[in-house]
Design an enzyme around this catalytic site. Structure first.
Site, PDB file in Angstrom:
ATOM      1  N   LYS A  13       1.010  -1.177  -0.104  1.00  0.00           N
ATOM      2  CA  LYS A  13      -0.143   0.080   0.032  1.00  0.00           C
ATOM      3  C   LYS A  13       0.946   1.131   0.209  1.00  0.00           C
ATOM      4  CE  LYS A  13      -2.401  -0.939   3.720  1.00  0.00           C
ATOM      5  NZ  LYS A  13      -1.832  -2.371   4.076  1.00  0.00           N
ATOM      6  N   ARG A  88      -9.255   1.197   9.236  1.00  0.00           N
ATOM      7  CA  ARG A  88      -9.040  -0.261   9.485  1.00  0.00           C
ATOM      8  C   ARG A  88     -10.188  -1.107   9.860  1.00  0.00           C
ATOM      9  NH1 ARG A  88      -3.559   0.244   9.191  1.00  0.00           N
ATOM     10  NH2 ARG A  88      -2.134  -1.585   9.941  1.00  0.00           N
ATOM     11  N   ARG A 127      11.630  -7.577   4.661  1.00  0.00           N
ATOM     12  CA  ARG A 127      11.721  -6.050   4.752  1.00  0.00           C
ATOM     13  C   ARG A 127      12.796  -5.746   5.551  1.00  0.00           C
ATOM     14  NH1 ARG A 127       6.277  -2.554   4.586  1.00  0.00           N
ATOM     15  NH2 ARG A 127       6.236  -3.108   6.819  1.00  0.00           N
ATOM     16  N   ARG A 160      11.941  -3.512  11.132  1.00  0.00           N
ATOM     17  CA  ARG A 160      10.878  -2.859  12.063  1.00  0.00           C
ATOM     18  C   ARG A 160      10.500  -4.027  13.122  1.00  0.00           C
ATOM     19  NH1 ARG A 160       5.948  -0.302   8.264  1.00  0.00           N
ATOM     20  NH2 ARG A 160       4.798  -1.568   9.729  1.00  0.00           N
ATOM     21  N   ARG A 171      -0.749  -9.756  12.873  1.00  0.00           N
ATOM     22  CA  ARG A 171      -1.031  -8.563  11.977  1.00  0.00           C
ATOM     23  C   ARG A 171      -2.134  -9.146  11.001  1.00  0.00           C
ATOM     24  NH1 ARG A 171       4.144  -5.689  10.074  1.00  0.00           N
ATOM     25  NH2 ARG A 171       2.624  -4.026   9.192  1.00  0.00           N
TER      26      ARG A 171
END
Ligand code: AMP
Length: 215
Positions: A13, A88, A127, A160, A171
């Site tokens: 996104k 969300r 990532r 992260r 998540r």
């Protein structure tokens, strides 16, 4: 153009929004980035949000409503915006509808980036982000030239806290439980457009073109 980007974490996104902003001229509003900035600068809002974020949970609606209302009322969003990470859940979607109503505005299109859970785990697990300039890398296919050092600014490149596999799975579970209800919500409103997020970036951008289908 006023657009909402939906999709699980890792669907791309943020990347798609940045590309679309350059192409279509609108501001990119990422609730996750706004929260991370608050955490980094140790604001009251950041301190309240941090524990939820590190656990892969949603920050309370009260915190999010205040932050998003303040952001959407700023003048720079008038020409258009791309919302990434907000809403969300249904309560947030309803709050957004009433805020935009008050402002005499509406949403033009809601884009759903579709991708499998396994592809998300592979993508997010690899990532890495620059802790200084925010540049995004991946250990598979797009690593830094020097390990742990940002190619662009020399800052340290880190994983992260919420990109470790157990938190990614949490998540995703949360996304399926809560955020996916929004698909139905926006489908009913006739605003939803589905895109295969595993494809090349250009194909996705072409689908986002507001001229397509007269959006
Ligand atoms: P993201 O970068 O969009 O994956 O967001 C990172 C984290 O910020 C999420 O896991 C949540 O803890 C929090 N967050 C971001 N946007 C929202 C939102 N709209 N509602 C609640 N929590 C959010």
């Amino acid at each position: 153009m006023r657009m909402i980007l939906l999709g699980p974490p890792g669907a791309g996104k943020g990347t798609q929004a940045e590309a679309a902003v350059k192409r279509f001229g609108a501001v990119h509003i990422s609730s996750g980035d706004m929260l991370r900035e608050n955490v980094k600068s140790r604001t009251e809002l950041g301190l309240a949000a941090e524990k939820y974020m590190n656990a892969g949970q949603l920050v309370t609606d009260g915190i999010i409503f205040g932050m998003m209302r303040e952001r959407l009322e700023r003048d720079d969003v008038r020409p258009g915006f791309i919302l990434d990470g907000f809403p969300r859940n249904i309560a947030q979607a309803e709050e957004l509808d009433s805020l935009l109503n008050e402002m005499g505005l509406g949403i033009d299109v809601v884009v759903l980036l579709e991708i499998s859970d396994d592809a998300v785990v592979a993508r997010l697990g690899g990532r890495r982000v620059c802790s200084v300039c925010g540049a995004i890398y991946n250990v598979v296919g797009h690593s830094t030239k020097k390990e742990g050092v940002c190619d662009l600014c020399g800052g340290s490149v880190i994983q992260r806290g919420d990109d470790v596999e157990s938190v990614i799975r949490d998540r995703l579970a949360l996304y399926h439980a809560k955020t996916s209800q929004l698909v139905e919500y926006y489908e009913r409103a006739g605003l939803l457009r589905r895109i295969d997020a595993s494809g090349p970036t250009d194909a996705i951008l072409a689908c986002l073109d507001p001229q397509r289908d007269g959006v």
